[in-house]
Design a protein around this motif. Structure first.
Motif, PDB file in Angstrom:
ATOM      1  N   ALA A   1       0.577   4.217  -1.023  1.00 52.47           N
ATOM      2  CA  ALA A   1       0.060   5.401  -0.836  1.00 52.47           C
ATOM      3  C   ALA A   1      -0.161   5.460   0.907  1.00 52.47           C
ATOM      4  O   ALA A   1      -0.347   6.725   1.039  1.00 52.47           O
ATOM      5  N   SER A   2       0.238   4.852   1.604  1.00 53.54           N
ATOM      6  CA  SER A   2       0.020   4.711   2.783  1.00 53.54           C
ATOM      7  C   SER A   2       1.388   5.467   3.295  1.00 53.54           C
ATOM      8  O   SER A   2       1.715   5.703   4.931  1.00 53.54           O
ATOM      9  N   GLY A   3       2.456   5.733   2.595  1.00 54.78           N
ATOM     10  CA  GLY A   3       3.637   6.193   2.962  1.00 54.78           C
ATOM     11  C   GLY A   3       4.436   5.272   4.082  1.00 54.78           C
ATOM     12  O   GLY A   3       4.664   4.382   3.648  1.00 54.78           O
TER      13      GLY A   3
ATOM     14  N   ASN B   1       3.462   1.826   5.075  1.00 55.85           N
ATOM     15  CA  ASN B   1       3.401   0.588   4.520  1.00 55.85           C
ATOM     16  C   ASN B   1       4.197  -0.371   4.897  1.00 55.85           C
ATOM     17  O   ASN B   1       4.088  -1.618   4.301  1.00 55.85           O
TER      18      ASN B   1
ATOM     19  N   ASP C   1       0.843  -1.183   0.063  1.00 51.00           N
ATOM     20  CA  ASP C   1       0.098   0.005  -0.032  1.00 51.00           C
ATOM     21  C   ASP C   1       0.829   1.171  -0.070  1.00 51.00           C
ATOM     22  O   ASP C   1       0.888   1.931   0.947  1.00 51.00           O
TER      23      ASP C   1
ATOM     24  N   SER D   1      -5.101   2.710   2.712  1.00 52.22           N
ATOM     25  CA  SER D   1      -5.349   3.978   2.112  1.00 52.22           C
ATOM     26  C   SER D   1      -6.733   3.944   1.295  1.00 52.22           C
ATOM     27  O   SER D   1      -7.348   5.190   1.135  1.00 52.22           O
TER      28      SER D   1
ATOM     29  N   TYR E   1      -4.407  -6.205  -2.162  1.00 54.23           N
ATOM     30  CA  TYR E   1      -3.310  -5.689  -1.624  1.00 54.23           C
ATOM     31  C   TYR E   1      -2.461  -7.027  -1.459  1.00 54.23           C
ATOM     32  O   TYR E   1      -3.073  -7.995  -0.997  1.00 54.23           O
TER      33      TYR E   1
END
Length: 87
Positions: A46-48, A51, A44, A63, A68
């Motif tokens: 996009a979760s920075g 992740n 993921d 996110s 996933y």
């Protein structure tokens, strides 16, 4: 008293997950063997920085909804690293 030493069982790793809320899941590994470290990747990006995790039993807030690929890489004291995945 007798003291017995025998070979350890082979290293192994598996992943179990539980839904723990809206877009959230908790993860539990089943690990056989002595480990140096472990690293989760929740697939993921996009979760920075959230992740990945080095916790044994992490939770992750995704996110967005979707599919996933979660991976767990385990560095064992003896033997090769092992990777388990869960989609």
């Amino acid at each position: 008293d007798d003291f017995y030493i025998r070979e350890a069982a082979p290293n192994s790793v598996d992943i179990f997950a539980n839904c723990s809320g809206n877009l959230s899941a908790s993860f539990n590994p089943s690990i056989q063997g002595c480990i140096n470290s472990l690293t989760w990747n929740f697939g993921d990006p996009a979760s920075g920085s959230a992740n990945t995790s080095n916790e044994t039993n992490p939770s992750h807030q995704f996110s967005a909804g979707g599919n996933y690929l979660i991976t767990l890489t385990v560095d064992f004291i003896t033997g090769a690293d092992m990777i388990a995945s869960l989609r």
